[in-house]
Design an enzyme around this catalytic site. Structure first.
Site, PDB file in Angstrom:
ATOM      1  N   ARG A  93       0.885  -1.178   0.000  1.00  0.00           N
ATOM      2  CA  ARG A  93       0.000   0.000   0.000  1.00  0.00           C
ATOM      3  C   ARG A  93       0.914   1.217   0.000  1.00  0.00           C
ATOM      4  O   ARG A  93       1.706   1.387   0.928  1.00  0.00           O
ATOM      5  CB  ARG A  93      -0.902  -0.023   1.234  1.00  0.00           C
ATOM      6  CG  ARG A  93      -1.609   1.284   1.497  1.00  0.00           C
ATOM      7  CD  ARG A  93      -2.693   1.167   2.538  1.00  0.00           C
ATOM      8  NE  ARG A  93      -3.841   0.474   2.008  1.00  0.00           N
ATOM      9  CZ  ARG A  93      -5.047   0.450   2.589  1.00  0.00           C
ATOM     10  NH1 ARG A  93      -5.239   1.071   3.738  1.00  0.00           N
ATOM     11  NH2 ARG A  93      -6.040  -0.199   2.035  1.00  0.00           N
ATOM     12  N   HIS A 125      -7.347   0.961  -6.321  1.00  0.00           N
ATOM     13  CA  HIS A 125      -7.504   0.027  -5.188  1.00  0.00           C
ATOM     14  C   HIS A 125      -8.145  -1.257  -5.748  1.00  0.00           C
ATOM     15  O   HIS A 125      -9.298  -1.571  -5.453  1.00  0.00           O
ATOM     16  CB  HIS A 125      -8.378   0.682  -4.122  1.00  0.00           C
ATOM     17  CG  HIS A 125      -8.310   0.029  -2.764  1.00  0.00           C
ATOM     18  ND1 HIS A 125      -7.516  -1.069  -2.489  1.00  0.00           N
ATOM     19  CD2 HIS A 125      -8.948   0.338  -1.599  1.00  0.00           C
ATOM     20  CE1 HIS A 125      -7.673  -1.413  -1.218  1.00  0.00           C
ATOM     21  NE2 HIS A 125      -8.531  -0.580  -0.659  1.00  0.00           N
ATOM     22  N   ASP A 215     -17.511   6.835  -1.181  1.00  0.00           N
ATOM     23  CA  ASP A 215     -16.259   6.684  -0.430  1.00  0.00           C
ATOM     24  C   ASP A 215     -15.948   8.036   0.213  1.00  0.00           C
ATOM     25  O   ASP A 215     -16.600   9.048  -0.088  1.00  0.00           O
ATOM     26  CB  ASP A 215     -15.130   6.243  -1.387  1.00  0.00           C
ATOM     27  CG  ASP A 215     -13.791   6.016  -0.676  1.00  0.00           C
ATOM     28  OD1 ASP A 215     -13.792   5.813   0.562  1.00  0.00           O
ATOM     29  OD2 ASP A 215     -12.737   6.047  -1.349  1.00  0.00           O
ATOM     30  N   CYS A 256     -16.460   1.352   0.799  1.00  0.00           N
ATOM     31  CA  CYS A 256     -15.279   0.512   1.039  1.00  0.00           C
ATOM     32  C   CYS A 256     -14.817   0.581   2.496  1.00  0.00           C
ATOM     33  O   CYS A 256     -14.091  -0.288   2.941  1.00  0.00           O
ATOM     34  CB  CYS A 256     -14.151   0.933   0.105  1.00  0.00           C
ATOM     35  SG  CYS A 256     -13.620   2.629   0.380  1.00  0.00           S
ATOM     36  N   ARG A 284     -13.439  -8.910   1.515  1.00  0.00           N
ATOM     37  CA  ARG A 284     -12.053  -8.602   1.182  1.00  0.00           C
ATOM     38  C   ARG A 284     -11.170  -9.846   1.313  1.00  0.00           C
ATOM     39  O   ARG A 284     -10.175  -9.980   0.613  1.00  0.00           O
ATOM     40  CB  ARG A 284     -11.519  -7.477   2.100  1.00  0.00           C
ATOM     41  CG  ARG A 284     -12.163  -6.108   1.902  1.00  0.00           C
ATOM     42  CD  ARG A 284     -11.833  -5.507   0.542  1.00  0.00           C
ATOM     43  NE  ARG A 284     -10.414  -5.477   0.284  1.00  0.00           N
ATOM     44  CZ  ARG A 284      -9.565  -4.530   0.702  1.00  0.00           C
ATOM     45  NH1 ARG A 284     -10.023  -3.505   1.387  1.00  0.00           N
ATOM     46  NH2 ARG A 284      -8.276  -4.589   0.412  1.00  0.00           N
TER      47      ARG A 284
HETATM   48  N1   CP Z   1     -11.256  -0.480   2.468  1.00  0.00           N
HETATM   49  C1   CP Z   1      -9.982  -0.508   2.902  1.00  0.00           C
HETATM   50  O1   CP Z   1      -9.039  -0.656   2.124  1.00  0.00           O
HETATM   51  O2   CP Z   1      -9.858  -0.409   4.248  1.00  0.00           O
HETATM   52  P1   CP Z   1      -8.484  -0.247   5.048  1.00  0.00           P
HETATM   53  O3   CP Z   1      -7.922   1.105   4.678  1.00  0.00           O
HETATM   54  O4   CP Z   1      -8.857  -0.354   6.485  1.00  0.00           O
HETATM   55  O5   CP Z   1      -7.548  -1.336   4.625  1.00  0.00           O
HETATM   56  N1  NVA Z   2     -10.099   6.480  -1.017  1.00  0.00           N
HETATM   57  C1  NVA Z   2      -9.668   6.049   0.284  1.00  0.00           C
HETATM   58  C2  NVA Z   2      -9.902   4.591   0.441  1.00  0.00           C
HETATM   59  C3  NVA Z   2      -9.559   4.035   1.794  1.00  0.00           C
HETATM   60  C4  NVA Z   2      -9.724   2.552   1.856  1.00  0.00           C
HETATM   61  C5  NVA Z   2      -8.206   6.399   0.502  1.00  0.00           C
HETATM   62  O1  NVA Z   2      -7.407   6.258  -0.434  1.00  0.00           O
HETATM   63  O2  NVA Z   2      -7.861   6.817   1.609  1.00  0.00           O
END
Ligand code: CP
Ligand code: NVA
Length: 298
Positions: A93, A125, A215, A256, A284
C-alpha cells in the site's frame, strides 16, 4: 502475474479471480511467505490479506512504514529485491502508484519475480474492487447489467470499481463535483470499456440504480484539503435517505470503509437494511484469496 490495477487482467481473468474467491483451492503458499508492506494505515486490507494468505497455507509478514519506508532508509529497488529473496508474493500500500511500478520492475529484472500486488495507491484500489464485484455478483446473481451509481470523489476506489464493473458488463454512472471528477483521458479510457456516464448530478446518477456506492471525500494523503473538500461536496454529494429513495426499491448501499457519517453518508443510510458494507468488508478476504491464487497461477 502482477496485480497493480484492475487492467492487469482482462475480463476473463477477472471472472476467474471471482471464481477462485470461494473455491476449494490448493495450498499454493505452503511453506512460503507474503510480504505486506504498508505506507499508510489499514484495518480491512491488512487483516483480510493476512488471513487469505493463511488460508492458502502461507505466512504473512506485515511491514510498516515506520520501520521500512520506501526510499527512506534505502531505495525502493533495494527493498524490493531484498524482499524478493524471502517472499513468494510482495504486496504493498503506497502513496505514489509509481512506487509499485518500480517494485514490479526491480523484482522482474533480477531473476526472482514474485508477483506484485497493489493494496491501494493514489491511483487505484484493485483488491477492493474485486471484493466489491464479488459482493455485487452474490447479491444480484452476476455483475452484467447491474446499474451502479458512484457518488462522490472520483478517486482510487472509484476508478478500480468502474474499470472492473465495466469489464464485467455493469452500467456505471459517476457523479462528482467538477473539480473532483476524473480527468478527460481517464473518462475516455473508461468509456471504451462499456456503459459509463459522468455528471455532477448525484440524483440523476442514482435514479433507478441497483447499487449506490460512495467513499470518503478526503483520501489518505489529502488530509490538508479536508476543509475545502467538505465544502465542495456537502450537502449535494451526501448519500442520504432521500437520495436512496431515488434508487431501485431493492438497491444496496456500498462503501469501502472507513466511513465518515455525516459527511459522505448519513448514519441512517449507513445503518439501514440496504447497507451491505460489512458483507463487503468481509469479502475482502475471499477476494484477496482469489487474487493471490490468480497471481501465482500466472
Ligand atoms: N477499504 C480498505 O481498504 O480499508 P483499510 O484502509 O482499512 O484497509
Ligand atoms: N479512497 C480512500 C480509500 C480508503 C480505503 C483512501 O485512499 O484513503
Amino acid at each position: 502475474m502482477n496485480f497493480l490495477d484492475i487492467g492487469s487482467c482482462d475480463a476473463k481473468g477477472l471472472g476467474e479471480i471471482l471464481g477462485y474467491a470461494r473455491a476449494q483451492l490448493d495450498p499454493v503458499l505452503l511453506g512460503a511467505g507474503v510480504a505486506l508492506v504498508f505506507e499508510k494505515p489499514s484495518l480491512r486490507t491488512r487483516n483480510s490479506c493476512e488471513m487469505a494468505t493463511v488460508s492458502l497455507g502461507g505466512h504473512p509478514v506485515y511491514i510498516n512504514n515506520a520501520e521500512v519506508g520506501f526510499d527512506v532508509r534505502e531505495s525502493t529497488e533495494d527493498i524490493a529485491r531484498t524482499l524478493a529473496g524471502y517472499y513468494k508474493v510482495i504486496a504493498a500500500r503506497v502513496f505514489d502508484h509509481a512506487v509499485l511500478e518500480r517494485i514490479a520492475v526491480s523484482v522482474n529484472g533480477y531473476g526472482f519475480s514474485p508477483p506484485v500486488i497493489n493494496l491501494l495507491s493514489d491511483r487505484s484500489h484493485p483488491c477492493q474492487a474485486v471484493a466489491d464485484l464479488l459482493t455485487i455478483s452474490e447479491r444480484f446473481g452476476g455483475v452484467a447489467g447491474v446499474k451502479i451509481a458512484y457518488v462522490g470523489d472520483s478517486n482510487n476506489v472509484a476508478l478500480s470499481l468502474a474499470q472492473g464493473a465495466l469489464m464485467l458488463g455493469a452500467e456505471i454512472r459517476i457523479a462528482s463535483p467538477r473539480a473532483y471528477s476524473f480527468d478527460q483521458s481517464t473518462k475516455e479510457v473508461l468509456s471504451t470499456l462499456g456503459s459509463v456516464h459522468f455528471s455532477q448530478d448525484p440524483n440523476e446518477a442514482v435514479a433507478g440504480a441497483d447499487v449506490v456506492y460512495t467513499d470518503t471525500w478526503t483520501s489518505m494523503g489529502q488530509e490538508s484539503q479536508a476543509g475545502v473538500r467538505r465544502e465542495a461536496f456537502l450537502p449535494t454529494y451526501q448519500v442520504d435517505s432521500q437520495m436512496m429513495d431515488l434508487a431501485s426499491s431493492e438497491a444496496i448501499f456500498m462503501h469501502c470503509l472507513p466511513a465518515h457519517r455525516g459527511e459522505e453518508v448519513t448514519e441512517e443510510v449507513f445503518e439501514s437494511k440496504a447497507s451491505v458494507v460489512f458483507e463487503q468488508a468481509a469479502n475482502r478476504m475471499p477476494a484477496f484469496r482469489g487474487v493471490l491464487y490468480a497471481c501465482l497461477a500466472g
